[in-house]
Structures are given as C-alpha cells and as structure tokens.
Design a protein around this motif. Structure first.
Motif, mmCIF file in Angstrom:
data_model
loop_
_atom_site.group_PDB
_atom_site.id
_atom_site.type_symbol
_atom_site.label_atom_id
_atom_site.label_comp_id
_atom_site.label_asym_id
_atom_site.label_seq_id
_atom_site.Cartn_x
_atom_site.Cartn_y
_atom_site.Cartn_z
ATOM 1 N N LEU A 1 26.014 28.655 46.650
ATOM 2 C CA LEU A 1 26.789 29.051 45.481
ATOM 3 C C LEU A 1 27.567 30.313 45.824
ATOM 4 O O LEU A 1 27.019 31.234 46.442
ATOM 5 C CB LEU A 1 25.843 29.319 44.304
ATOM 6 N N GLU A 2 28.847 30.359 45.445
ATOM 7 C CA GLU A 2 29.646 31.554 45.707
ATOM 8 C C GLU A 2 30.784 31.683 44.708
ATOM 9 O O GLU A 2 31.317 30.673 44.228
ATOM 10 C CB GLU A 2 30.209 31.532 47.128
ATOM 11 N N GLU A 3 31.142 32.927 44.406
ATOM 12 C CA GLU A 3 32.254 33.225 43.514
ATOM 13 C C GLU A 3 33.380 33.863 44.323
ATOM 14 O O GLU A 3 33.144 34.767 45.132
ATOM 15 C CB GLU A 3 31.812 34.192 42.414
ATOM 16 N N ALA A 4 34.618 33.407 44.103
ATOM 17 C CA ALA A 4 35.809 33.982 44.740
ATOM 18 C C ALA A 4 36.735 34.478 43.643
ATOM 19 O O ALA A 4 37.385 33.676 42.965
ATOM 20 C CB ALA A 4 36.512 32.948 45.614
ATOM 21 N N ILE B 1 41.791 41.132 37.913
ATOM 22 C CA ILE B 1 41.532 39.869 38.595
ATOM 23 C C ILE B 1 42.320 38.757 37.920
ATOM 24 O O ILE B 1 42.265 38.592 36.699
ATOM 25 C CB ILE B 1 40.031 39.556 38.583
ATOM 26 N N THR B 2 43.064 37.999 38.710
ATOM 27 C CA THR B 2 43.913 36.943 38.156
ATOM 28 C C THR B 2 43.380 35.544 38.427
ATOM 29 O O THR B 2 43.913 34.578 37.871
ATOM 30 C CB THR B 2 45.337 37.049 38.740
ATOM 31 N N ARG B 3 42.365 35.424 39.276
ATOM 32 C CA ARG B 3 41.817 34.094 39.578
ATOM 33 C C ARG B 3 40.331 34.206 39.846
ATOM 34 O O ARG B 3 39.886 35.067 40.603
ATOM 35 C CB ARG B 3 42.510 33.489 40.805
ATOM 36 N N ARG B 4 39.563 33.324 39.202
ATOM 37 C CA ARG B 4 38.126 33.236 39.460
ATOM 38 C C ARG B 4 37.771 31.789 39.758
ATOM 39 O O ARG B 4 37.928 30.922 38.899
ATOM 40 C CB ARG B 4 37.322 33.718 38.246
ATOM 41 N N ASN B 5 37.303 31.543 40.972
ATOM 42 C CA ASN B 5 36.808 30.226 41.346
ATOM 43 C C ASN B 5 35.348 30.350 41.768
ATOM 44 O O ASN B 5 34.962 31.323 42.407
ATOM 45 C CB ASN B 5 37.619 29.623 42.494
ATOM 46 N N ARG C 1 34.258 22.837 43.298
ATOM 47 C CA ARG C 1 34.945 24.058 42.881
ATOM 48 C C ARG C 1 35.218 24.006 41.381
ATOM 49 O O ARG C 1 35.642 22.965 40.861
ATOM 50 C CB ARG C 1 36.272 24.217 43.632
ATOM 51 N N TRP C 2 34.965 25.108 40.712
ATOM 52 C CA TRP C 2 35.319 25.270 39.304
ATOM 53 C C TRP C 2 36.251 26.466 39.164
ATOM 54 O O TRP C 2 36.153 27.436 39.921
ATOM 55 C CB TRP C 2 34.085 25.536 38.448
ATOM 56 N N THR C 3 37.141 26.418 38.194
ATOM 57 C CA THR C 3 37.976 27.567 37.845
ATOM 58 C C THR C 3 37.466 28.129 36.521
ATOM 59 O O THR C 3 37.301 27.383 35.556
ATOM 60 C CB THR C 3 39.446 27.156 37.710
ATOM 61 N N LEU C 4 37.200 29.425 36.502
ATOM 62 C CA LEU C 4 36.678 30.054 35.298
ATOM 63 C C LEU C 4 37.837 30.565 34.439
ATOM 64 O O LEU C 4 38.679 31.334 34.910
ATOM 65 C CB LEU C 4 35.745 31.205 35.646
ATOM 66 N N VAL C 5 37.873 30.104 33.205
ATOM 67 C CA VAL C 5 38.916 30.484 32.263
ATOM 68 C C VAL C 5 38.239 31.063 31.028
ATOM 69 O O VAL C 5 37.529 30.354 30.303
ATOM 70 C CB VAL C 5 39.793 29.272 31.873
ATOM 71 N N ASN C 6 38.417 32.367 30.803
ATOM 72 C CA ASN C 6 37.796 33.052 29.667
ATOM 73 C C ASN C 6 36.287 32.806 29.604
ATOM 74 O O ASN C 6 35.714 32.587 28.541
ATOM 75 C CB ASN C 6 38.452 32.615 28.351
ATOM 76 N N GLY C 7 35.666 32.816 30.777
ATOM 77 C CA GLY C 7 34.229 32.643 30.868
ATOM 78 C C GLY C 7 33.744 31.213 30.887
ATOM 79 O O GLY C 7 32.555 30.969 31.085
#
Length: 232
Positions: A65-68, A78-82, A94-100
């Motif tokens: 598991l890892e967060e980028a 931060i403009t991108r959370r994957n 891979r997931w993209t985090l949008v507003n949590g």
C-alpha cells in the motif's frame, strides 16, 4: 502504536510539526481485511494513542500500500493524491482521492513476481516505483496518471536483490534516491545511493550494511506531505 500483528501493511506516514514541539502523524494502514486511516499526535516521544478510522473492507488479499501526493514546485498545495495497492494475485490497483473519497479505481495485472516495492518518483503526470522480484531482479514500474492504467516496466538489475522483503526510498540530491533494503530473514539492512533510474544504465552505489538489527515485520517511510520524489 498497535498490538503486535494488528497492522499487516502500512503506507508511508505523513509527519507535520504542530508548532509546539510535537508532531502529527497520519496515513493509511491495513489491519486484517480492513483499510484504516491512522493518525496520532506525539510530543517528546509520548503519544496520545492511535485511533483507527475504518475506510472499507475487502483488503485481506492486499500485500502492499502506498500514497503518492503531488505538489508542483510552483504550487502552494497538493494537487493530486493517488493511492496504490498490490493484491496477492499480482494486480496493481490505483485510486484517486477526491475530497477524501476514493474514486476512479484503475488496475493492471502482471505483477505476481513482485516481492516488495517503494515509491521513488512522482510528477504531475506519473508515479514510479522500484520493485524487487522473487527471482532477484530489480525493476522500475512507471505508472502514468492517465486512464486506462498502463504501467511501463524496466529492468534495472537482473539478480542479487531477492533477499529483501522491504524497500524504503527517500529523495537524495536533485535526481538521486537513498534506498534501503531490509532482509527479514537476517534482521539486517543495507543502504544504496542510486542515481536517476534509467533502466540498466542506472548507477547504484552500495553503502554497506546499516549498523544494528531490524527485527520488526513492518517498516514504512516518514514523509512531509507533498515532499518531492524525483528518482526518475
């Protein structure tokens, strides 16, 4: 922070100075088959407990598991959370985090040989991991942020890396990486200075065995949220 064996898998942990001599630590972990958000506050080594907030079930088959989180050099936030997770059948998600919220799940098969992996680079358009295989090879897995998810794999070394069950990576210099490999069979760790990852042309300098023993089963990277990784 938790009882032995309670947490199976951990992503990197974010560390923020609270301005009063303490730190706030937070990130994602897997306990049993549940994904949790973990977080706690600590001052002078004393913490206030680490409550786990469940995010969802069905994670019993995931082994990594890892967060980028990406913040550009001219950006103020931060403009991108994957978030990435490797399942035990070799499928990388891979997931993209949008507003949590975890959104836009994508996946790619073909990584059943991977033993351990660590994030070494992130940009506005891609993330890159370094990974060892059970056969001893060292590879990079370059993952464009576009959809569909199409990772590009390059071999860095063909052998001798099979002994490491854990890889940890941190930025060193402009394009370099400080890489640590941990062998859980011998409770030992070795350090490497790596030039910019470029397939078989990558320069790797062995820095030797790290003093001490490393008996724990679970290790993770400490990071500042949005801190750059530019290994590729």
């Amino acid at each position: 922070m938790y009882a032995p064996g309670q947490i199976r898998v951990s992503a990197s942990m974010n560390v923020l100075d609270d301005g009063f001599g303490g730190v706030n630590v937070f990130g994602y972990v897997i306990g049993g088959s549940t994904l949790y958000a973990s977080g706690y506050h600590a001052t002078n080594g004393v913490h206030d407990g680490a409550p786990l907030a469940p995010i969802g079930g069905g994670w019993g088959s995931f082994v990594s598991l890892e967060e980028a989180d990406y913040q550009g050099p001219t950006q103020t936030h931060i403009t991108r959370r994957n978030t990435y997770a490797l399942r035990n059948d070799g499928t990388l998600f891979r997931w993209t985090l949008v507003n949590g919220a975890w959104r836009y799940r994508a996946s790619a098969p073909g990584f059943a040989a991977v033993k351990t992996m660590a994030l070494v680079s992130k940009s506005a358009t891609y993330d890159t991991f370094v990974a060892t295989t059970r056969g001893g090879a060292l590879y990079t897995i370059h993952v464009p942020t576009s959809t569909p998810m199409k990772p590009v794999v390059k071999r860095v070394r063909s052998s001798t890396w099979q002994g490491f069950e854990t890889l940890l990576a941190q930025k060193c210099g402009v394009y370099g990486t400080f890489l640590v490999g941990i062998d859980h069979d011998t409770n030992s760790a070795y350090a490497y200075a790596v030039g910019r990852f470029n397939g078989a042309s990558t320069v790797i300098q062995g820095l030797g065995k790290i003093p001490g023993t490393f008996p724990d089963a679970l290790y993770f990277r400490w990071k500042d949220p949005g801190a750059p990784l530019t290994g590729e």
